[in-house]
Structures are given as C-alpha cells and as structure tokens.
Design an enzyme around this catalytic site. Structure first.
Site, PDB file in Angstrom:
ATOM      1  CG  ASN A  88      14.213  -7.809   9.809  1.00 17.20           C
ATOM      2  OD1 ASN A  88      13.134  -6.718   9.399  1.00 17.20           O
ATOM      3  ND2 ASN A  88      14.718  -8.517   9.127  1.00 17.20           N
ATOM      4  CG  ASP A  97       7.767  -6.015   7.402  1.00 16.36           C
ATOM      5  OD1 ASP A  97       6.804  -6.340   6.381  1.00 16.36           O
ATOM      6  OD2 ASP A  97       9.164  -5.789   7.135  1.00 16.36           O
ATOM      7  CD  GLU A 120       5.351 -10.078   5.827  1.00 15.87           C
ATOM      8  OE1 GLU A 120       4.887 -10.141   4.695  1.00 15.87           O
ATOM      9  OE2 GLU A 120       6.276  -9.292   6.352  1.00 15.87           O
ATOM     10  CG  ASP A 124      19.307  -7.964   7.434  1.00 19.37           C
ATOM     11  OD1 ASP A 124      18.320  -7.957   7.242  1.00 19.37           O
ATOM     12  OD2 ASP A 124      19.394  -9.393   7.785  1.00 19.37           O
ATOM     13  CG  HIS A 183      13.120 -13.476   6.258  1.00 16.74           C
ATOM     14  ND1 HIS A 183      13.322 -13.678   5.683  1.00 16.74           N
ATOM     15  CD2 HIS A 183      12.197 -12.426   5.285  1.00 16.74           C
ATOM     16  CE1 HIS A 183      12.596 -13.829   4.436  1.00 16.74           C
ATOM     17  NE2 HIS A 183      11.582 -13.545   4.308  1.00 16.74           N
TER      18      HIS A 183
END
Length: 942
Positions: free
Chosen positions: A200, A331, A365, A300, A335
C-alpha cells in the site's frame, strides 16, 4: 503507584483500528462488507468440497459431518528477523555502494535509526543457530531496495519499509543471488523462508505543489475527479475494470510533483505514475484517512485502482516463481480497502499452488486486539491468516502482569470468530512482541520493576510456554532468545545480535545473562535459547500440542492456574496443559475427557503420574510461574452413539455496550449433549439454495459467526448443525430460521453533550459498510420535529454533513439533536440520537489537567501514571475552552485518564466518569492530540 486510583488494565503495545472503529466501519467492531453481486440463492460462505444435504435428524451418517479444518500451516515455528540487525556476514556491502556519508548511504553503526551492517550472508552463516531453536520458517522483514535516507525523517531505510524497487534486494543486505542462496539452503534443511511485503505504499518520492507532507483532505471536502473533471467516489469502482481515467493536475486535492532526478526512481515502472496514488496528504490513522492518507509522507498507493491490484499481484508472483519464497507476511493490512485483499489474496495463493507451493501461506498485520475485527480479514476478505495481536495482549497480561486467569478463558472462548469453511484460529501466527511494539523482555521488565532476574526469566519462559502449547504458530522475535529487552518499541526494540556500537543499546539490561550488547549474543547456552529449543522439540514429538483441538478446562479466580487440553482428532490422546501465573504453587482439579485414567508428566516439575477421579478430574500442582503438561495413557473412550445436538436461535453478532462485535455476521451456537470429544459442522441455506458448510468447531462451546455482510437485509436464512463424535457417529439438529439484519448506523461525532457553535460536522458510520450506502441526516431543536440537514452522503466510508447552526440564531443553552438515516434494500434504518448544546457559558477551569497514564514515560516523565508531571500537562485553548496536548508516541496500546490539578483526588475516565475506567489509546505511532472538556469531563485522543 499504590495511591493511584487508576483501574490498571492492559498496556500491551498493540493498536486497535481506530481508523475502522470510529470511522468508515461503524463499529466498535466494524468492517467493510464484500461488495459482491448477489444471486438470491447464493451464500457468502465458501462451500466445503462435496458437502451435501445431510438429511433429517435421524442420526444417519451424512457426508457433511466434517473434521475441523487443519490447513497445511498449523505447526510452524517462525523466527522473525531483521536482516540488518542479525549478523554482518559481508562488511563490503555495509554502505550499499553509496559511499561513506551516512546521510547518503544510510550506514552508521553508532545510530539506532540507520543501517548497522547486518545482511543476508550473516543469516546464511548463522543458519545453524537459527535452526537450533527448532525454527521451521525464517521470516524476514522487508528486504527490497529502499530509499537509503529520507532526510525529513533523519533516519535510514534499514527496516525495509521505504521501498523504491520491488524487484531487487536492498544492496545493504546483499543481492538477489544471495537471497536465492539463503532460500535454497533453508529448503535443503527442511526450513521455509517468508517475506515481509508491502502493498500500500512506497518510499516518500512524490511531493505536492501545495507543499510536502501536507495535512489530509477528506473526500467530502475534495472528491476525486475524472480526467474530464467529473466528481466520483472511488469506492463505486473498487475491484472493477472500468475505473475512471485520472489526471495528475486535476483529479486530486493535492497536485503531485516529482523531482526530475526521481521521475523514474521506482521499479516496476508503473509505480512512477502519480495518478496511482491517493494524493490526499498525511494520515492521522483515524477515520477515512487511515485508508487514503500517507504514512508520514510515504506515497500511499491507490489500492482501489485495478492497475495497482494487478501491479502488486505481478510483483509478488515473480518472487514466488523466481526465488521459491514460501509465504508472505503483509504489512499494514487494515489500512487497505477490503476489495484489494479479496482479489490479491486468492490470486497470489492460486499462483503459488501452480508453482508447486501447496503450503504457501500468507498472514497479515492487523494491529488490533478485537477478534471480531481481526477475523474479518480471514473470513470476509479471503486471506489465510492474520498475526494474532489479541494473543499478544492476552499473553502479556497473563505471564507478565499475573492477571486473573479467567481472562485467558474469555480470550480463547472468542476463537470461534475465526472459524469459517476454509480457515480457523489454528492457522494464526502467535507472538509475544515485535519490532514495532517492543519485546516481551521489555514488557516484563516494565511490568515488574522490582523483580530480580530469576523472576523475569521465569515470566519470560511462562509466556513462551503459553505460546508454544496453545493453538497457533509461534513466532520468536530475533534476540528474545538472548533475553533482549529495551526501553520501548520501534528503534528501541531493534538491537543487533552482533556487537553493537549504539550507545542506547549498550545500556540495556538483558535477561538471563551478564552479557551486554557490546559483544556478540549468539549464546546457545542462554536459558531462554534452551527453553525455546526445548519447547519446539516437545511440540514436534507431540504434534497434538501444536495442532490438536484446544479445549478450555480450568481457570482460577484471580492469578493462578489456567488449564486446557489438546487432542488430535485421529490419535485421540488427551494432553492437559496447566500454567500458573502466580508466585506460589497452585493445585487445581482439572476436568478431562477420561475418568479413572493415568496421565503421565511430559513437561515441567510436578508428580510423574496422576490419575483422574471418577468424574474425570485430574489433580495437579503447578509450581509458581511455570507450566506442566500431562498425557493420557490411552485414547479417549469410543462414544457408543451420536450425541444430541440442538441449535440455539441464530442472532446478529452486533456490538454491545460491553463487547465489540460485527453486525455483518450471525452468531450460530449449538448445544451438544455429553462431554466427550465432538466436532460440530454448521451449515446455512438461503431460499432455493443448497446447504453449505460455514465452518466446523472442535471445542465447546460450539459456534460460528457466519458472515452475511454481502447479503441484502431481510434475506431469509436457515441453519443447522451436524455433530460428529469420536467414533464416527453423527446427529443433525433441527433447522433454525433467521434473516439478515439491517445495517446499524452510529453517529461518531459530535461528542454527546459537547458545546457547539458555528458549523457542526456530523459524521456517521455503517456496520456493515457497503459502497452502495447513502446516508442522510436529521436535526431536532429543543425536542421539536426532526428535519433534514443538507443532502444525503454516499461517499463512504465516512458519511458527513455540516450543519450551520449559527444561521439558526439559537440562544445559548439550546439542545440540538442529530440522527442518521438510510434505506437499505427497502429497510429503513435510523441511528441513535446525539445531542449537543449551543453556546454554553464557559465553566470554571482547573489550574491544570494532566494526561496521566502508562504513556507518561514516553512523554518524558520520570515514570508512568504521574498526575503532577508537567510534560503531560495540557494547555487550555480559550477559543473553545478545550484543554489540548499534542505528543509524539511510539506505536502501542496505552491507558490513560484525565487528572485534575496535578493529583488523583479528582480524575475522569471513560465517558467523563469521575474515578472511571481507564481510556485506551491504540496508536500506530507518531503524533497524537489529546482533548479534554471540563464541561463534560470527557477526554479523547486522536
């Protein structure tokens, strides 16, 4: 701290997803629903292969009586290692070929935020040491080529999270060929190698014409625009090929720009297209911006865009094909939008299997301690597993803090959140600390400041015993086997195993040894290295301790014994594990499956033999801060007939006032007669559809949480349960009818009872969240009629409206109420009411307000829970009469409350209650702002 009236619950450094909890996923436990086109008869669950209608509850032998799933990866022992901090096998690559200047090369072995010299050759040279721990899988932190230094951060990319080239190993760590050599050597020893991957974000390369690292701009304030200038909501196009064409100059709230020297820096080349990034400014890790914002300037990626999904899928398929990587840790999974995972996960897994990687395994995660939320990624989002952050929290509470043993009973009872047709809790990697939150040795030292070394080592061993003997795949964080500690997380938890020159590391007090970080620490005689090796060997010899059914057996009232059994469905021998977190020996009578049977001690300091009573209880005495394991002398007696099974009324698993939940799932529970070893398969059916398995549970109480988020509200459902005993007999419950619940709307702001003036932003979230939702808002003045405010908002995941109450010219003291409304598939939904007060006169303010909690040490105070510490004093903002404090904190889970006038005489906790429960801050790291209103006594952080 004896004078502290604080309710001290947990302080494990783990983070809850405030981004989803109070934002785009209405919840305390919310989540984005799978946006799928539905056929009315289709279920959202994955059907078990070959499952058929089991027929009537006559006790016939239906083929759908399934064994509880054990995926290929339920018995791994992971060693999680940061290559730069393990061993320096090749000094020639220390500066990555970038020269001697640390601000160019990133290499400075005297600074904890720079490359210290470890590499892949060092790992290869020390692979005997790694394998000696019983390691079956090496998990590497991100190892791709990084931007060596980001001057704005005054540190280097040693950690691997500032990637510029996803196709090349970072030159500081070695070469692609050296990675292949390491993987080949590991494979020759029967070990696997896992990559830590990022999907990401990239390094900070993109700037904005309006200024670097700017504040976040929401989609409501500045919607995305197509290249032709039309506004659109990207969530309407997630997972679709017809994503609108974008223009860097007109499509974003900020205009992305690239330094001419870095226009082609990233590899693969598609990463250099600035329209494939969100370009909305820095995240605060809350609400909508937790998905769309830059992490401290890191670029991002627009993961909703199909080009990004394809690009990242191609990148990681290449590493599988060319290097034989065995799996990925992913990771910052929480998000990223759910639709990305729903495509990426199945595609990568399918490709790996095509390459002969039948045991390929991915885990994400999800920095959160609520199972109702973390489990959504393995159920709704189709990923295989997530890191078990809830376990880390529970293990620290039990082993380090000696909390009530019943907390573990509650913890393990919630494992059913993970059960569905193709995954369950047995796949989760469990851990005690990591490179972000800190080490288990650090937690033990902080939680037990007066303890001697022997006690701290015993607590460390107890934590590892719990991790190795309970369900899941244990993870050792490199250095924990040498008693590493450190004062906190992030850089303070990334010491080198080779001799360090970092002054901060040289001060650490290691557990179980007189050694310091001034020397190499590869001591295979260290007590923790020996303990971990012993646990790995025992669980290898007795595989039921790794992947047998985990059944709760006993929990003391307060500190003391927690016991559970592990049973392999085929072997049918029962192993009883009892752990004691008190500082005195404790005796317990533990229920088992077998009466009047000898049990033999396999592990620990206890009686060599013990016999169960006529009612099947095993009496054991467990020494302080330790564990014992007993094995039954034979298998569990065969059941003579199938047990009766009754289904409770299925009900939505929505959040309650005391527990998080998920309104997009149905809780389905079965009561089974008898007390032997049983497995229960749950099945669901929609009108006209087939019965499909939605999961099999092998531990009582038997239940699943069926994901129905993709079905329309009101959809009719039927459920039934099939019980399987240990002799192959089956029984089927009668069916139970239910229907899919309507979404739940929750007003997130403004705060209840707050004082408002001018423009009031009203925000709501929906659970489950769907891109198709459209939410309206209504206002009521002084108990009058409800009237619409603004226009309905369809720009999920946060639904907002701004109400100009100044234009209403309301007198001070007027109460204004808000609620959110929506219609979903013909079902009307109304939120609860949020009431605020217009222009209340300022209340008398105290002399000081302190953010007092277990974060005070990180704020510069002499210790935690310091109400008189000036570093934690808030400042009164006269413009709104709100006390405020902005602090920079490492990632972690903190507890705090507001202390008035520098003492505990007057303090406020949750909901503004005097002497109330501690508030919890689950923080991703970085700045956080605390706010306190003395009119409501409510303190918040965000």
């Amino acid at each position: 701290m004896s004078s502290n009236p604080v309710q001290r619950f947990t302080r494990p450094r783990t983070t809850l997803n405030h981004a989803r909890r109070a934002s785009g996923i209405a919840r305390t436990a919310a989540a984005a629903a799978a946006v799928l086109a539905l056929v009315s008869a289709a279920l959202p669950a994955q059907a078990a292969p070959g499952s058929r209608d089991p027929g009537s509850p006559s006790g016939s032998q239906p083929s759908s009586a399934l064994q509880s799933l054990r995926a290929p990866v339920t018995d791994e022992n992971f060693y999680f290692v940061m290559a730069d901090r393990f061993s320096n096998g090749d000094a020639a690559n220390d500066d990555g070929g970038l020269g001697p200047d640390p601000m160019v090369s990133g290499f400075d072995p005297t600074r904890k935020g720079f490359y210290n010299g470890g590499d892949l050759n060092g790992l290869l040279e020390k692979i005997d040491y790694i394998q000696g721990l019983g390691t079956t899988s090496i998990w590497l932190t991100p190892s791709f080529k990084n931007k060596a230094v980001q001057p704005e951060d005054k540190s280097a990319g040693y950690h691997g999270y500032w990637v510029t080239d996803f196709t090349q190993i970072d030159p500081h760590l070695g070469t692609n060929a050296e990675l292949k050599e390491l993987i080949d050597e590991a494979h020759s020893r029967g070990m696997k190698v896992y990559f830590d991957i990022i999907t990401n974000h990239t390094a900070d390369v993109i700037g904005y014409e309006e200024g670097a690292r700017a504040g976040y701009v929401s989609k409501d304030k500045a919607p995305y625009r197509t290249a032709a200038g039309a506004e659109f909501d990207d969530r309407d196009y997630e997972g679709k090929a017809d994503f609108p064409r974008l223009d860097a100059k007109t499509s974003f709230p900020y205009t992305p720009v690239l330094d001419p020297a870095e226009q082609n820096l990233k590899v693969p080349a598609w990463l250099n297209d600035p329209t494939l990034y969100h370009n909305r400014g820095d995240t605060t890790f809350a609400g909508e911006n937790s998905y769309y914002g830059d992490f401290f300037g890191l670029d991002d990626l627009f993961t909703e865009h199909p080009a990004v999904v394809k690009g990242m899928t191609d990148v990681y398929q290449t590493w599988i094909r060319d290097f034989g990587v065995d799996g990925f840790r992913i990771d910052t999974m929480k998000h990223v939008n759910d639709e990305f995972w729903q495509q990426f996960g199945p595609k990568v897994l399918s490709y790996a299997k095509q390459q002969g990687k039948d045991e390929f395994f991915m885990f994400g995660e999800v920095f959160d301690t609520s199972k109702s939320f973390t489990s959504q990624f393995t159920t709704r989002n189709k990923m295989q597993a997530v890191l078990d952050f809830p376990f880390q929290d529970a293990a620290r509470n039990f082993a380090s803090r000696s909390r009530d043993a019943r907390q573990l009973e509650t913890f393990f009872s919630l494992d059913d959140w993970y059960t569905d047709a193709d995954s369950n809790v047995y796949q989760l990697p469990t851990f005690l600390g990591n490179h972000d939150m800190g080490r288990i040795g650090s937690f033990i030292s902080a939680d037990n400041p007066g303890a001697d070394d022997a006690e701290r080592v015993s607590r460390d061993e107890l934590a590892h015993e719990l991790m190795y003997f309970s369900r899941g795949n244990p993870v050792i964080y490199y250095g924990d086997e040498q008693g590493f500690t450190g004062p906190g997380g992030d850089q303070d938890a990334r010491q080198t195993l080779f001799a360090s020159k970092v002054p901060e590391y040289l001060d650490d007090d290691l557990l179980g040894t007189d050694a310091t970080h001034a020397t190499d620490n590869f001591n295979t005689a260290h007590p923790l290295y020996g303990k971990i090796s012993e646990l790995a060997a025992l669980t290898k010899d007795h595989p039921a301790l790794r992947n047998g059914a985990h059944q709760h057996r006993y929990a003391s009232d307060g500190p003391g014994v927690y016991a559970f059994s592990r049973t392999d469905a085929k072997d049918q021998r029962e192993y009883v594990v009892a752990l004691n977190n008190s500082e005195q020996p404790r005796t317990a009578s533990i229920p088992t499956y077998i009466a009047k049977r000898n049990y033999t001690l396999l592990y620990g300091d206890a009686a060599a033999e013990s016999k169960t009573s006529a009612d099947g209880k095993l009496t054991v005495t467990v020494p302080p801060l330790s564990a014992v394991v007993y094995q039954s002398s034979g298998r569990i007696p065969h059941s003579k007939r199938a047990p009766g099974v009754t289904l409770q009324a299925p009900a939505p698993a929505a959040a309650t006032a005391t527990a998080p939940g998920d309104n997009g799932r149905m809780q389905v529970t079965a009561d089974v007669d008898g007390s032997s070893f049983y497995q229960v398969t749950f099945q669901a059916q929609t009108a006209g559809g087939k019965w499909e398995s939605i999961g099999t549970d092998d531990t009582a109480p038997y239940r699943v949480f069926h994901d129905v988020a993709s079905l329309n509200p009101g959809t009719a459902l039927k459920y039934r349960a099939v019980a399987l005993d240990n002799s192959g007999h089956t029984s089927v419950s009668r069916t139970r009818a239910a229907s899919v619940p309507a979404p739940a709307l929750t007003i997130q702001q403004p705060k209840e009872g707050s004082t408002v003036q001018g423009n009031v932003e009203v925000m709501a979230t929906a659970d489950p969240e769907k891109a198709s939702h459209e939410v309206g808002f209504e206002r009521r003045i002084a108990g009058g009629e409800w009237t619409p405010v603004g226009v309905a908002d369809d720009s999920s995941p946060d639904y907002t409206v701004v109400d100009d109450i100044a234009a209403l010219q309301l007198p001070d003291g007027t109460k204004v109420s808000y609620r959110a409304t929506m219609s979903s598939s013909g079902v009307s939904v109304v939120s609860g009411v949020r009431t605020v007060v217009v222009g209340i006169a300022a209340v008398p303010q105290p002399q000081s307000v302190t953010v007092a909690g277990d974060l005070n040490d990180e704020m510069g105070c002499p210790g935690d829970w310091q109400p008189a510490c000036t570093s934690a004093f808030m400042a009164l903002d006269p413009t709104d009469s709100i006390w405020k404090l902005t602090a920079h904190l490492p990632a972690g889970r903190y507890e705090f409350k507001a202390a008035i006038n520098g003492s505990w005489d007057e303090n406020y906790g949750q909901g503004g209650a005097q002497n109330g429960t501690n508030l919890v801050l689950n923080h991703d790291g970085g700045q956080v702002t605390f706010r306190y209103s003395h009119s409501t006594h409510v303190i918040t952080a965000g």
